[in-house]
Design a protein around this motif. Sequence first.
Motif, PDB file in Angstrom:
ATOM      1  N   LEU A 212       0.804  -1.183  -0.034  1.00 38.68           N
ATOM      2  CA  LEU A 212      -0.020  -0.051   0.068  1.00 38.68           C
ATOM      3  C   LEU A 212       0.934   1.241   0.073  1.00 38.68           C
ATOM      4  CD1 LEU A 212      -2.369  -1.070   2.745  1.00 38.68           C
ATOM      5  CD2 LEU A 212      -2.531  -1.690   0.244  1.00 38.68           C
ATOM      6  N   TYR A 213       0.464   2.520  -0.535  1.00 35.89           N
ATOM      7  CA  TYR A 213       1.178   3.536  -0.802  1.00 35.89           C
ATOM      8  C   TYR A 213       2.460   3.251  -1.353  1.00 35.89           C
ATOM      9  CZ  TYR A 213      -1.826   4.060   3.709  1.00 35.89           C
ATOM     10  OH  TYR A 213      -2.765   3.785   4.672  1.00 35.89           O
ATOM     11  N   CYS A 214       2.397   2.859  -2.807  1.00 36.99           N
ATOM     12  CA  CYS A 214       3.666   2.614  -3.200  1.00 36.99           C
ATOM     13  C   CYS A 214       4.363   3.638  -3.755  1.00 36.99           C
ATOM     14  CB  CYS A 214       3.547   1.442  -4.412  1.00 36.99           C
ATOM     15  SG  CYS A 214       2.752   2.139  -5.822  1.00 36.99           S
ATOM     16  N   GLY A 215       3.775   4.860  -4.019  1.00 39.17           N
ATOM     17  CA  GLY A 215       4.517   6.068  -4.628  1.00 39.17           C
ATOM     18  C   GLY A 215       4.875   5.696  -6.029  1.00 39.17           C
ATOM     19  N   THR A 220       9.005  -0.873  -4.198  1.00 36.90           N
ATOM     20  CA  THR A 220       8.481  -1.770  -5.163  1.00 36.90           C
ATOM     21  C   THR A 220       9.412  -2.649  -5.961  1.00 36.90           C
ATOM     22  OG1 THR A 220       6.437  -0.290  -5.383  1.00 36.90           O
ATOM     23  CG2 THR A 220       6.222  -2.356  -6.520  1.00 36.90           C
ATOM     24  N   LEU A 221      10.420  -1.832  -6.426  1.00 35.96           N
ATOM     25  CA  LEU A 221      11.263  -2.315  -7.384  1.00 35.96           C
ATOM     26  C   LEU A 221      12.177  -3.545  -6.506  1.00 35.96           C
ATOM     27  CD1 LEU A 221      10.313  -0.128  -9.027  1.00 35.96           C
ATOM     28  CD2 LEU A 221      12.621   0.327 -10.102  1.00 35.96           C
ATOM     29  N   ALA A 232       0.733  -3.797  -5.995  1.00 39.91           N
ATOM     30  CA  ALA A 232       0.890  -2.571  -5.371  1.00 39.91           C
ATOM     31  C   ALA A 232      -0.010  -1.496  -5.659  1.00 39.91           C
ATOM     32  CB  ALA A 232       2.347  -2.092  -6.187  1.00 39.91           C
ATOM     33  N   THR A 233      -0.306  -0.502  -4.688  1.00 40.08           N
ATOM     34  CA  THR A 233      -1.199   0.289  -4.995  1.00 40.08           C
ATOM     35  C   THR A 233      -0.995   1.563  -4.522  1.00 40.08           C
ATOM     36  OG1 THR A 233      -2.292   0.281  -2.622  1.00 40.08           O
ATOM     37  CG2 THR A 233      -3.096  -1.359  -4.106  1.00 40.08           C
ATOM     38  N   ARG A 238       0.128  11.134 -10.872  1.00 36.32           N
ATOM     39  CA  ARG A 238       1.506  10.867 -11.328  1.00 36.32           C
ATOM     40  C   ARG A 238       2.439  10.021 -10.662  1.00 36.32           C
ATOM     41  NH1 ARG A 238       4.142  17.078 -11.035  1.00 36.32           N
ATOM     42  NH2 ARG A 238       5.408  15.967 -12.540  1.00 36.32           N
ATOM     43  N   SER A 239       2.264   9.512  -9.394  1.00 39.24           N
ATOM     44  CA  SER A 239       3.207   8.654  -8.844  1.00 39.24           C
ATOM     45  C   SER A 239       3.029   7.316  -9.505  1.00 39.24           C
ATOM     46  CB  SER A 239       2.861   8.457  -7.163  1.00 39.24           C
ATOM     47  OG  SER A 239       3.278   9.668  -6.464  1.00 39.24           O
ATOM     48  N   VAL A 240       1.588   6.909 -10.060  1.00 40.91           N
ATOM     49  CA  VAL A 240       1.170   5.912 -10.430  1.00 40.91           C
ATOM     50  C   VAL A 240       2.264   5.808 -11.853  1.00 40.91           C
ATOM     51  CG1 VAL A 240      -0.484   4.476 -11.729  1.00 40.91           C
ATOM     52  CG2 VAL A 240      -0.759   5.323  -9.459  1.00 40.91           C
TER      53      VAL A 240
END
Length: 361
Positions: A212-215, A220-221, A232-233, A238-240
């Motif tokens: 959650l809140y992956c920015g 994530t990487l 990932a959420t 813009r972050s997505v």
Amino acid sequence: MSTAFDPNQYAAQLEAKRQRLIELLQPFAAPEPEVFDSPPEHFRLRAEFRLWYENGTPHYAMFERGDKRQPILLTQLPIASQRINQLMGPLLEACKADPVLGRKLFQVEFLTTLSGEALVTLCYHRPLDENWDAPARELAARLDIQLIGRSRGRKRVLDKDYITECLQVDGRDWHYQQIEGGFTQPNGAVNQKMLGWALDAAGHDQRDLLELYCGNGNFTLPLSTRFRRVLATELAKRSVYAALDNLAHNGVDNVTLVRLASEEVTQALTGVREFRRLQGIDLDGFDFSTVFVDPPRAGLDPATLELVKGYDRILYISCNPETLAANLTELNTTHRLVRCALFDQFPYTHHMESGVLLERR
């Protein structure tokens, strides 16, 4: 709140933060925190300056929080990266010398990387048009920077509106687009240490990760290498988009990214509500063992707290240890705290970044 900049006092200030974290986590039988320090100088990769004019001459200025009338005039900023300090003087001199670049300029924003790339945004109290481009392009080439002009409702990009950061984590290089105006971790050296800790705490798992809140995909990487699949959420568009670009650029193909708020994720995973943005995604096909959260300063809301309690392991990065402690009061009923860490992202302030790993009792 900040404290005086004094590299000679850095170790003592860090120890005070360690003791504060121990105190906050003491009710949860926390182990000794792992402490990750910062370089004592030139650690901040971004900086924002207002311009203060005296007799028509601009100066870089900062202000104490809540006071916009008494400027602190600067020519250098020792907490900022070497690259920012190298650029401050030549950039301002060029803007003073050229009326197209300097007229009604009121703010300068610097964004740099560990490798020395730099993006500078010049903000104006006047409309910008194509007449700005030629002198701006000459300045960008001379200083070897990406340069952007901003005025109300307008943005002029000469080449691109991002720079690329390279972070080394567990022997691998990860490349991230750092977009102008988007959120990035300000202390690159500590960010690398934080990512390394999260990777070590995650271990190796044949099941799946919910993030959650992956920015922009900062965690994530590298975490994608430790799980079979990742869902990932993130809510901010813009972050997505940045996260999708970063996943593609780094060849990561086991991450499914969806634009949902944390409360919407809870509704989707518990079957309360269906979302058009989840069409084609088989939520039942995931086998989550671990949830990773990096929430805003307010911490986890009650619904998200209930959601994360359903997973075997909770990896929690916090930018506010007080709300972390409040959340742990609830999580401690189902999970035990097995690892904790302090990441000194913001030396010479009372701000603390921390991380905990919890496992089901």
